[in-house]
Design a protein around this motif. Structure first.
Motif, short mmCIF file in Angstrom:
data_model
loop_
_atom_site.label_atom_id
_atom_site.label_comp_id
_atom_site.label_asym_id
_atom_site.label_seq_id
_atom_site.Cartn_x
_atom_site.Cartn_y
_atom_site.Cartn_z
N THR A 175 0.84 -1.19 0.00
CA THR A 175 0.00 0.00 0.00
C THR A 175 0.88 1.25 0.00
N LYS A 176 0.62 2.11 -0.95
CA LYS A 176 1.36 3.37 -1.03
C LYS A 176 0.38 4.53 -1.03
N THR A 177 0.88 5.68 -0.69
CA THR A 177 0.04 6.88 -0.63
C THR A 177 0.54 7.90 -1.64
N LYS A 178 -0.40 8.42 -2.42
CA LYS A 178 -0.08 9.45 -3.39
C LYS A 178 -0.85 10.71 -3.06
N ILE A 179 -0.16 11.83 -3.02
CA ILE A 179 -0.78 13.10 -2.68
C ILE A 179 -1.20 13.82 -3.96
N LYS A 180 -2.49 14.18 -4.03
CA LYS A 180 -3.02 14.94 -5.16
C LYS A 180 -3.42 16.33 -4.68
N ILE A 181 -2.85 17.33 -5.33
CA ILE A 181 -3.10 18.71 -4.93
C ILE A 181 -3.81 19.45 -6.05
N LYS A 182 -4.96 20.02 -5.73
CA LYS A 182 -5.68 20.88 -6.66
C LYS A 182 -5.62 22.31 -6.14
N GLY A 183 -5.16 23.21 -6.99
CA GLY A 183 -5.07 24.61 -6.60
C GLY A 183 -6.24 25.41 -7.16
N TYR A 184 -6.68 26.38 -6.39
CA TYR A 184 -7.78 27.25 -6.79
C TYR A 184 -7.32 28.71 -6.74
N ALA A 185 -7.84 29.51 -7.66
CA ALA A 185 -7.57 30.94 -7.68
C ALA A 185 -8.90 31.67 -7.60
N ILE A 186 -9.04 32.54 -6.58
CA ILE A 186 -10.24 33.35 -6.42
C ILE A 186 -9.88 34.79 -6.78
N ILE A 187 -10.51 35.30 -7.82
CA ILE A 187 -10.20 36.63 -8.32
C ILE A 187 -11.42 37.53 -8.15
N SER A 188 -11.27 38.57 -7.32
CA SER A 188 -12.35 39.54 -7.09
C SER A 188 -12.06 40.78 -7.90
N GLY A 194 -19.59 48.95 -11.59
CA GLY A 194 -19.06 49.29 -10.28
C GLY A 194 -19.40 48.27 -9.20
N GLU A 195 -19.96 47.12 -9.59
CA GLU A 195 -20.30 46.09 -8.61
C GLU A 195 -19.11 45.15 -8.39
N HIS A 196 -19.01 44.67 -7.17
CA HIS A 196 -17.91 43.76 -6.83
C HIS A 196 -18.35 42.32 -7.12
N LYS A 197 -17.55 41.64 -7.93
CA LYS A 197 -17.84 40.26 -8.30
C LYS A 197 -16.56 39.43 -8.19
N ALA A 198 -16.70 38.15 -8.37
CA ALA A 198 -15.54 37.25 -8.29
C ALA A 198 -15.78 36.03 -9.15
N PHE A 199 -14.71 35.41 -9.59
CA PHE A 199 -14.80 34.13 -10.29
C PHE A 199 -13.71 33.21 -9.77
N LEU A 200 -13.96 31.92 -9.98
CA LEU A 200 -13.09 30.90 -9.40
C LEU A 200 -12.52 30.00 -10.49
N LEU A 201 -11.22 29.78 -10.44
CA LEU A 201 -10.52 28.89 -11.36
C LEU A 201 -9.82 27.81 -10.55
N ARG A 202 -9.60 26.66 -11.19
CA ARG A 202 -8.80 25.62 -10.54
C ARG A 202 -7.83 25.02 -11.54
N ASP A 203 -6.84 24.30 -11.02
CA ASP A 203 -5.82 23.70 -11.87
C ASP A 203 -6.45 22.70 -12.84
#
Length: 231
Positions: A175-188, A194-203
């Protein structure tokens, strides 16, 4: 996709042309006449040989074309990277999670220039000026995945050292362990109204850290706004 279609078309066309040329050449030598040639099997063998010969020639032609396309693509990619470096442009492969008027979980190619952030997603281009961006943040989703791994090489070594029992133990799954990393970017940002909004991206690819790089490259270019609350 276009190159794949072009490759199939080139292969078929090359096969037909090569087969016709070989058939014409052999016909001039009399291979298809009743009394021509000394081919075992007669006309059938000649026809099969022509088709196979055309197939081989077509494969060679397509192989040369593919090598040419690969070299040209590599040169074009190097030129693009050099131009991007000169113009201060960075590119990131991500997935749109939400926030934009685009389908969720669609591929989003992000281009960061000195003046704007451009997101190409589902056939649409979203351009956001750097001055309109209010904050950027990144998050990481870390998962540990366990899986079984067996090795024939360890079994062979175990058999040499400890006999049959060693072979069984050596080749047993571990049994082995593998680490999976997903990165997210939140851009406001602040939109045209003139309204404040945001969108989300991931790897787009796990462990690629594209979103982390995007945030790190973008953060020094913007003026982070802090909401001050009086207590």
């Amino acid at each position: 996709m276009e190159k794949k279609k072009a490759g199939c078309g080139t292969f078929i066309l090359s096969w037909v042309i090569a087969t016709v040329l070989m058939a014409v050449a052999l016909a001039e030598e009399g291979a298809f006449t009743a009394e021509g040639g000394e081919w075992p099997g007669g006309r059938t063998a000649v026809a099969i040989s022509v088709v196979l010969g055309g197939f081989i020639m077509a494969c060679l032609i397509v192989l040369v074309r593919m090598v040419k396309w690969t070299i040209e693509g590599s040169i074009a990619e190097k030129q693009r990277r050099k131009k991007d470096e000169q113009e201060g442009i960075s590119r990131y492969s991500t997935i749109h999670v939400g926030g934009l008027a685009a389908p969720e979980n669609c591929r989003a190619d992000v281009v960061l220039s000195p003046i704007a952030l451009t997101v190409n997603c589902a056939g649409s281009e979203y351009v956001l000026k750097i001055e309109k961006i209010r904050s950027v943040n990144s998050q990481l989703d870390v998962n540990e995945v366990q899986y079984l791994e067996s090795s024939a090489a360890r079994g062979v070594i175990g058999a040499v050292l400890f006999g049959t029992s060693g072979a069984v133990i050596g080749s047993a799954p571990r049994t082995k362990t593998k680490i999976k990393i997903k990165g997210y970017a939140i851009i406001s940002y602040e939109d045209a109204q003139g309204e404040h909004k945001a969108f989300l991206l991931r790897d787009a690819v796990e462990n690629s850290k594209n979103c982390s790089r995007l945030v790190d490259d973008l953060r020094p270019r913007i003026n982070q706004q802090i909401n001050r609350v009086e207590l």
